[in-house]
Structures are given as structure tokens and as C-alpha cells.
Design an enzyme around this catalytic site. Structure first.
Site, mmCIF file in Angstrom:
data_model
loop_
_atom_site.group_PDB
_atom_site.id
_atom_site.type_symbol
_atom_site.label_atom_id
_atom_site.label_comp_id
_atom_site.label_asym_id
_atom_site.label_seq_id
_atom_site.Cartn_x
_atom_site.Cartn_y
_atom_site.Cartn_z
ATOM 1 N N ASN A 99 -7.253 6.195 -1.470
ATOM 2 C CA ASN A 99 -6.143 5.282 -1.218
ATOM 3 C C ASN A 99 -6.361 4.110 -2.177
ATOM 4 O OD1 ASN A 99 -4.250 3.483 -0.213
ATOM 5 N ND2 ASN A 99 -4.691 3.961 1.934
ATOM 6 N N GLU A 141 -6.210 8.691 7.762
ATOM 7 C CA GLU A 141 -6.738 8.239 6.466
ATOM 8 C C GLU A 141 -8.140 8.762 6.202
ATOM 9 O OE1 GLU A 141 -5.977 4.319 4.836
ATOM 10 O OE2 GLU A 141 -4.732 3.876 6.584
ATOM 11 N N ASN A 182 0.354 -1.127 5.293
ATOM 12 C CA ASN A 182 1.248 -0.428 6.227
ATOM 13 C C ASN A 182 0.557 -0.571 7.585
ATOM 14 O OD1 ASN A 182 3.297 1.746 4.726
ATOM 15 N ND2 ASN A 182 1.461 1.352 3.525
ATOM 16 N N GLU A 186 0.860 -1.199 0.000
ATOM 17 C CA GLU A 186 0.000 0.000 0.000
ATOM 18 C C GLU A 186 0.890 1.242 0.000
ATOM 19 O OE1 GLU A 186 -1.476 0.844 3.931
ATOM 20 O OE2 GLU A 186 -3.352 1.711 3.180
ATOM 21 N N LYS A 231 -9.621 1.902 -1.699
ATOM 22 C CA LYS A 231 -9.794 1.321 -0.355
ATOM 23 C C LYS A 231 -11.132 1.707 0.263
ATOM 24 C CE LYS A 231 -7.076 1.129 3.989
ATOM 25 N NZ LYS A 231 -5.746 1.553 4.541
ATOM 26 N N CYS A 253 -4.664 -2.950 2.820
ATOM 27 C CA CYS A 253 -4.378 -2.863 4.255
ATOM 28 C C CYS A 253 -5.558 -3.295 5.118
ATOM 29 C CB CYS A 253 -3.891 -1.459 4.593
ATOM 30 S SG CYS A 253 -3.115 -1.345 6.235
#
Lengths: 313, 313
Positions: free
Chosen positions: A106, A142, A197, A47, A123, A172
Site C-alpha cells: 500500500n 490489508e 480511507n 490513499e 505503508k 492512513c
């Protein structure tokens, strides 16, 4: 004819905030070449592979904008695409996307051996918060920097050279959500690819989980969801001490019976490779997890009708 | 005040087809007493604990009828209920249910320390087939003998002495279905209890899984689903060579971080005990798996709108 695909997990060590993009690209190309030298046909990167995990910082302006890609590929990342195409190797890579309309996601793409973008994913399960946590040394922003993915969980076909497996991407935190895997499972997925991550510990204190337990969780979730959906899975970390904050490793390749067939041992740049027999998914899909025979959606309605938990009286 | 509950998994060795019910009851009472002597407050028995796993046989008439309970409790099983109440211990037990209207289910109940039936469950994910497989030495005829459970996945409150945990029950194959766990997770479940009879190998040949891999699958599914729903779980086998067909063991108690805290080592009658801090579920429920903050049901619709898998073109 057996449908054999040679997979690589290209775990990356940390990308420090101060590190120039060209250095990171050079490391990714070296990982790609190492994987190709071992016969890999599809290389999975983490990611947000091109940058540091910038949601740990409260940022704005030019630095924040600089972490986003306005197109994919673009001039800065083109050398990776060129080298992959020259080697006839495809790849999955995660990156921060700024769409033409200005929205930010993302995101991840899977690129075929001829350079074609075969699939794109944004994501869905964004962790963290919109507002920074006061007094915290590191943030998880995020929900501030990205919109929730709007593409759902769209399965797609891999390249002809890969025997056209049904593929799905996650990013992730998504890998801990069985709903995400199941939506791909319901599309008959044979190969799941994902990067992450994940914090090795809470740098702000107050949490009792250590890096060992967190690596166990990462692997456990991928193993069980691979098994319960009878799919291969490649789950790949950016690892190590990044900007002073620890990230777990544990990148792995998992078979459709949930067994880890290869796993990274370091917290640094490291390639692990495994041969996947795509038809090994059939046993699970045709017996234990033959969905058409055994699923009972009339009893699953809370999953779509309810967001949060509601305890009985 | 800490909410501590002492749990026992009461794994059973095989119940042979020829074994009189009174012998089986005696073994169950001995397991109950052994668990109580170690301080257990809630004892989990297997699926179909009072009988052999009769769906392996094509049966009809009096023998088949004899495996079903027309009420629960009833005169034959009353000694177990009486002993449990005298010891102040509750239990989960699986049994074949013949309802008043004649319908038949693969069912389980949880009984409180005062003998009250706190919850009832009817197995939703019936494996196997309606018609016998020709030439097979052993059948799997659950779809023939039982109707699909019609109660959904109803969470309930455990006893006051247990600190009233939100509880959920599953039976055997249910534990491999993340939908079932998630529906309980969405009811804020803190303790999942389940029994199983799982084949150690395919007695009819043709499958490459051995007992080790099958035990791994059983534990893996329970671990990951406990973790992803931040709940304690007790998963209990009927094990060993029953009627000439092998059953896995591996009964276990799992914490809300997915770690196995106690596991049976034998394929026979065996009690394992662990102390559960029910509030240990809170970290998962309030952070990583805070459903209200992180779930995105608008992308989960295939889970309820679709039964079988549908591959992309």
C-alpha cells in the site's frame, strides 16, 4: 526570503467498485485543476486514490490484480501526471503497488512540479487481518493483500520551487502512530503529507464510535503529532458512501502549532487550500521541541525493544 | 463488575513566593475535602504543588534549599496526608525532592487511600536551561536545580479500592513527549496522572503564543496521547498570576477516546470531577491500538538511537 508554499488537500468522494478507472482519473484531474486555479503548488490526494478501497472485499484473481499498479506512472494514470506537469503542480497520491518482484504494498509517491518522483513510501502500519471475518458484511484485509512497508519512514527534500522543505509521507492508519511521526521529526521534517480511507462506523456493528468521533480522532492525531514534531501536515480523505460502506471526510491542513488552518466540510470531491510558511516550524524545533536539548532516549527503550503491551504484575 | 473510579483534578491558583507553606497546605486540604465531598477517590494536584514555581528565579542558599523536601511525607505536609487518609482518598502530588544522597529531582508520588505511597516518579523531560538568561525578568532553571529523572517511566498498580488500574505518572513538560506516554502505553496503562506549571505567555517577550494557544497545546497533547495509548488521563495545572508571571489553567480529565470529559474554567483553586470506567480502555487496546498486532519497532530505531534531529542532505 520567506519560504511560502501553497498547499491543497484534494479530498475525493467515493470511488465505487463498478466505476471505470477513466471516470476516477477525470475527477482527480478536475480536483488538480481546481487546486491549481487557486494557486496550489502541491496537491495531496487520498490513499488508494485510483480505486475503491478494495480491502473491504475478499477477492482474488483478475479483479484483485486489476487494483494494483505494476508501474507508476502507467498508461492509465498518465493523464494525471501530464496535466500536473503542464500546470507546474506537484502531488502526493496513494496507490496499490505490485513491485517487479511480485511483492505488493500500500504505497504513495510525491511527484514534483516537473513530474519527477521525489519520494516513495510503503505503508508500515497495516490494519485489519489476513483472514476474513466470518459473517461480516465488509472486511478489512490489508494484512492479506499487502506486505508491511520495507522502506521505513524516509524523509526527502521537496522541490526547489517549494523551497526544498524536508518532507515525509504516511498512509492512513500510520497517522495514529506517534512513532511514525517521530521518526520523521528526527529527520527535521517540515511538511507531512498523507491520505486515508477511514471507516465512518463499523458496518458490521458492535462498535460504539460514530462518524463524528472517528473524524475527531483523525484530526486530533494529525494535530497533536504535527504540534509535537513542529511540522505542517496535510491529511486527506476518500470520503462518503463507497460500495455501501461509509468513509469519514475531514481532510485538513494543519500548522506546526497544531492548529487546523483549513478543513473540508463535505463527504465529496472538495479542494481546500492554505498557504504554509515553512519557517513557522522553526519556533517549535528550536524551543519546546529542540530534541537535542530535551529528549532522553535511554528511557525510551521499550519503544524499540518491545512490540505488544506488558502490564505490571 | 464494572471498574469505576471517581477522579478529581484539583487545580490550584498561584502560590506566591511570599506565601507561608501553611497557607498553601490549607488550600490543598480544602481542595481535597471538596473533591471527597463530590465522591472523588483519587485527587490529582499540580507539579511543585507545595511551593511557588521557584525555577523562575535564580536562587541559592537557604531560600533554594527551603523549596525542597528531604522526605515525603514530612512534618510540614503531614496534615494533607492525614486528612486524605481520614477521608479514604488517595492523591498525586508533585514536589521538589532532595534525596538522601543530596541529588535533587522534580518528583511526584501517588498515595493510596490508606496513605501508602504506591508509586514515585522523577521528571525526565526537564525544560529550560542551566545558566540564567541574561536580562530576562523570569528564568526557567529546571535544568539547573534538578537532575534528569533516573526512574524511567515506571507503571504501577493503583489501589484495590480503585480496581487496581495500571497507572503512570508524568510531570508538566513530559506530557508533550509521545515517547513518555508510549513507554507507559507499552505497560498497558489505564490511568495517567500529571501536574503542570506552564507559562501563559513569554514574560520576556519575543514569542507569539498567547495563553489561549498554550492552553490548547496542553489539552491537545494530553488528548491525543490518551487516545493513542487508550488510557484515561488527568492533567492538572497550577494556574494564574504567580510572582507576576502568568500560568495557564485548563486542568482536565480525558477519556481513552481522547475526549475531554471535565475541564476547569478558572485560573484559581478549582475541583473538577469525573467518573472513569477503566474498562473503556479495552476497546482501543484490543482494536485500533492492539500493539502486538500493529507496531513495527524495526522501523522505530531512530527514536532510541538518535537524540537530536538530523535533516536529509
Amino acid at each position: 526570503m520567506p519560504r511560502i508554499l501553497r498547499l491543497a488537500a484534494a479530498q475525493m468522494g467515493p470511488n465505487q467498485r463498478a466505476e471505470p478507472r477513466v471516470v476516477t482519473l477525470g475527477r482527480m484531474i478536475a480536483l488538480l485543476e481546481a487546486a491549481a486555479a487557486r494557486g496550489a503548488q502541491l496537491v495531496v490526494f487520498p490513499e488508494l486514490a485510483f480505486t475503491t478501497f478494495f480491502p473491504r472485499w475478499l477477492l482474488s484473481g483478475a479483479e484483485l490484480d486489476g487494483y494494483f499498479e505494476a508501474s507508476m506512472p502507467n498508461a492509465e494514470v498518465q493523464p494525471l501526471f501530464d496535466r500536473a506537469r503542464a500546470l507546474g503542480v506537484g502531488f502526493y497520491v496513494g496507490y496499490a503497488e505490485r513491485a517487479e518482484d511480485g511483492r505488493r504494498f500500500n504505497s504513495a509517491i510525491t511527484v514534483g512540479p516537473d513530474g519527477t518522483i521525489l519520494g516513495k513510501y510503503r505503508k508500515v502500519h497495516l490494519p485489519g487481518s489476513v483472514e476474513p471475518r466470518e459473517g461480516a458484511r465488509f472486511q478489512q484485509l490489508e494484512k492479506r493483500y499487502f506486505e508491511y512497508g520495507d522502506l521505513g519512514f524516509p524523509a526527502f527534500r521537496g522541490a526547489t520551487e517549494w523551497h526544498r522543505p524536508v518532507m515525509g509521507m504516511l498512509i492512513c492508519n500510520d497517522r495514529r502512530w506517534p512513532e511514525a511521526w517521530r521518526v520523521y521529526g528526527l529527520q527535521d521534517v517540515e511538511l507531512m503529507v498523507m491520505g486515508y480511507n477511514s471507516a465512518a462506523y463499523d458496518p458490521n456493528g458492535g462498535v460504539t464510535e460514530d462518524a463524528g468521533l472517528r473524524t475527531f480522532h483523525s484530526t486530533l492525531a494529525a494535530q497533536a503529532n504535527a504540534y509535537m514534531n513542529a511540522t505542517w501536515a496535510v491529511s486527506v480523505a476518500k470520503a462518503g458512501d463507497e460500495d455501501g460502506s461509509g468513509l469519514i471526510g475531514g481532510s485538513c491542513i494543519i500548522g506546526p502549532d497544531g492548529v487546523v488552518v483549513a478543513q473540508a466540510a463535505s463527504l465529496d470531491d472538495e479542494v481546500v487550500v492554505a498557504e504554509a510558511d515553512l519557517d513557522a516550524c522553526r519556533q517549535g524545533k528550536e524551543k519546546m521541541f529542540h530534541f537535542a536539548s530535551h529528549r532522553r532516549p535511554e528511557h525510551y527503550r521499550r519503544i524499540t525493544e518491545q512490540v505488544g503491551a506488558q502490564a505490571p504484575a
